[in-house]
Design an enzyme around this catalytic site. Sequence first.
Site, short mmCIF file in Angstrom:
data_model
loop_
_atom_site.label_atom_id
_atom_site.label_comp_id
_atom_site.label_asym_id
_atom_site.label_seq_id
_atom_site.Cartn_x
_atom_site.Cartn_y
_atom_site.Cartn_z
N GLY A 36 47.95 47.95 44.28
CA GLY A 36 47.28 47.81 45.58
C GLY A 36 47.40 46.39 46.09
CE1 TYR A 66 45.16 48.02 53.73
CE2 TYR A 66 46.77 47.93 51.97
CZ TYR A 66 45.75 48.58 52.62
OH TYR A 66 45.32 49.80 52.14
CE LYS A 100 47.87 52.94 52.56
NZ LYS A 100 47.66 51.58 52.08
CG HIS A 153 45.44 52.94 57.23
ND1 HIS A 153 46.00 51.70 57.11
CD2 HIS A 153 44.51 53.01 56.25
CE1 HIS A 153 45.44 51.05 56.11
NE2 HIS A 153 44.53 51.82 55.57
N GLY A 182 40.29 52.55 45.42
CA GLY A 182 38.96 52.27 44.87
C GLY A 182 38.81 52.76 43.44
N GLY A 193 36.65 50.83 41.37
CA GLY A 193 35.34 50.51 41.95
C GLY A 193 35.44 49.52 43.10
NE ARG A 211 30.37 45.23 43.42
CZ ARG A 211 29.58 46.30 43.58
NH1 ARG A 211 30.07 47.51 43.37
NH2 ARG A 211 28.33 46.15 43.95
CG PHE A 217 45.15 38.09 43.22
CD1 PHE A 217 46.00 39.02 43.80
CD2 PHE A 217 44.54 37.16 44.06
CE1 PHE A 217 46.24 39.04 45.16
CE2 PHE A 217 44.77 37.16 45.42
CZ PHE A 217 45.63 38.10 45.97
CD GLU A 239 42.82 46.03 30.34
OE1 GLU A 239 42.30 45.59 31.38
OE2 GLU A 239 42.32 45.93 29.22
N1 LIG Z 1 44.13 54.18 52.55
C1 LIG Z 1 43.05 53.44 52.68
O1 LIG Z 1 42.26 53.62 53.64
C2 LIG Z 1 42.73 52.42 51.62
C3 LIG Z 1 41.44 51.87 51.57
C4 LIG Z 1 41.17 50.92 50.58
C5 LIG Z 1 42.15 50.53 49.65
N2 LIG Z 1 43.42 51.07 49.75
C6 LIG Z 1 44.50 50.65 48.79
O2 LIG Z 1 44.01 50.82 47.46
C7 LIG Z 1 44.18 49.59 46.74
C8 LIG Z 1 43.19 49.50 45.59
O3 LIG Z 1 41.83 49.62 46.01
P1 LIG Z 1 40.84 48.39 46.05
O4 LIG Z 1 41.58 47.22 46.61
O5 LIG Z 1 39.62 48.84 46.70
O6 LIG Z 1 40.47 47.98 44.60
P2 LIG Z 1 40.44 48.59 43.13
O7 LIG Z 1 41.84 48.70 42.65
O8 LIG Z 1 39.53 49.76 43.04
O9 LIG Z 1 39.68 47.41 42.37
C9 LIG Z 1 40.21 46.13 42.36
C10 LIG Z 1 39.27 45.24 41.56
O10 LIG Z 1 39.30 45.61 40.18
C11 LIG Z 1 39.46 44.48 39.37
N3 LIG Z 1 40.35 44.81 38.26
C12 LIG Z 1 41.63 45.25 38.33
N4 LIG Z 1 42.11 45.48 37.10
C13 LIG Z 1 41.12 45.18 36.23
C14 LIG Z 1 41.02 45.20 34.81
N5 LIG Z 1 42.04 45.61 34.05
N6 LIG Z 1 39.84 44.82 34.25
C15 LIG Z 1 38.80 44.41 35.01
N7 LIG Z 1 38.84 44.37 36.36
C16 LIG Z 1 39.99 44.75 36.97
C17 LIG Z 1 40.10 43.41 40.26
O11 LIG Z 1 39.55 42.23 39.84
P3 LIG Z 1 40.32 40.81 39.77
O12 LIG Z 1 40.05 40.16 41.06
O13 LIG Z 1 39.63 40.20 38.63
O14 LIG Z 1 41.75 41.06 39.49
C18 LIG Z 1 39.69 43.81 41.67
O15 LIG Z 1 38.56 43.07 42.09
C19 LIG Z 1 44.07 48.52 47.84
O16 LIG Z 1 44.49 47.26 47.44
C20 LIG Z 1 44.91 49.18 48.91
O17 LIG Z 1 46.30 49.01 48.61
C21 LIG Z 1 43.70 52.02 50.70
#
Ligand SMILES: NC(=O)c1ccc[n+]([C@@H]2O[C@H](COP(=O)([O-])OP(=O)(O)OC[C@H]3O[C@@H](n4cnc5c(N)ncnc54)[C@H](OP(=O)(O)O)[C@@H]3O)[C@@H](O)[C@H]2O)c1
Length: 293
Positions: A22, A55, A84, A117, A191, A194, A197, A246, A253
């Site tokens: 993501g 984005y 998207k 989107h 998500g 989670g 945030r 990041f 992992e």
């Molecule tokens: N279609 C849509 O409407 C839509 C909406 C939202 C998101 N998205 C897409 O989905 C992607 C992912 O969703 P998201 O950005 O909400 O986040 P997510 O992947 O649910 O969570 C990312 C968070 O998890 C932490 N993390 C990742 N790997 C970890 C690990 N192994 N251990 C502990 N913490 C970990 C990261 O922390 P660190 O900062 O410590 O790395 C980051 O803060 C987005 O980036 C985007 O590409 C699409």
Amino acid sequence: MSSKQHCVKLNDGHFIPALGFGTYKPKEVPKSKSLEAAHLAIDAGYRHIDTAYAYQIEEEIGQAIQSKIKAGVVKREDMFITTKLWCTCFRPELVKPALEKSLKNLQLDYADLYIMHYPVPMKMLEKCKDAGLVKSIGVSNFNHKQLERLLNKPGLKYKPVCNQVECHLYLNQSKLLDYCKSKDIVLVAYGALGTQRYKEWVDQNSPVLLNDPVLCDVAKKNKRSPALIALRYLVQRGVVPLAQSFKENEMRENLQSCWSPRISIFRGILTWGASYDFYLPSLCVDSDADDVA
Ligand SMILES: NC(=O)c1ccc[n+]([C@@H]2O[C@H](COP(=O)([O-])OP(=O)(O)OC[C@H]3O[C@@H](n4cnc5c(N)ncnc54)[C@H](OP(=O)(O)O)[C@@H]3O)[C@@H](O)[C@H]2O)c1
């Protein structure tokens, strides 16, 4: 497609790697950090990158991909790039130019997957596929009824290959997933960990998924991290999760969720039956976060 990442077959014959990287970050985060993260992700083995025009990071993703192609780390055909269509370009005459702009940003001739989107008619995306600008087309944030309406539309030329929605342990989307499976549509989960945030999207009082005691207990019993279990839970249900990070160690992992042995004690997790959608406003929630058999 690269043998480095396990893949899932799409209904149009193409393959999507089972875990995506993501790329969403809010505008306060320097784009150089996203560029660096994209480099690290490709080096770590990610071959599926999820981005979007909205984005405002497509150029950096494009730079990272091109530099890895030039360095011989990957070939274009090894990579699966999703972008998207944003809501400002939903008018039919704006769709193809919007995709062309995204491709220019990404320095690509084609995208592997182009997703709307938010829900709008499909016609113009079909034309983008016919024009060879994109291999597969999909949707995002469609609930069951919207998807059903789309699939029943007379004259639909291509079924969407995926529906990208919020999906994780607290919002398992079981009914939507069953429906998608019955129509051979892959559910892509955002998500999954989670969310990041950020204040503008997520209530700061919401539970922190990766700290959930039941999840942490399962992780401990399996000698894995909560993140890996949270992703593995989705992979085992046939969902393609996205994971944003990041940090190189987290990226690596998270990739293991595609390889790690089957985990059989999800039943405990599923019966705790939490139901929480993080993203505000609520999208694509059919009150269907039931337990999965
Ligand atoms: N279609 C849509 O409407 C839509 C909406 C939202 C998101 N998205 C897409 O989905 C992607 C992912 O969703 P998201 O950005 O909400 O986040 P997510 O992947 O649910 O969570 C990312 C968070 O998890 C932490 N993390 C990742 N790997 C970890 C690990 N192994 N251990 C502990 N913490 C970990 C990261 O922390 P660190 O900062 O410590 O790395 C980051 O803060 C987005 O980036 C985007 O590409 C699409």
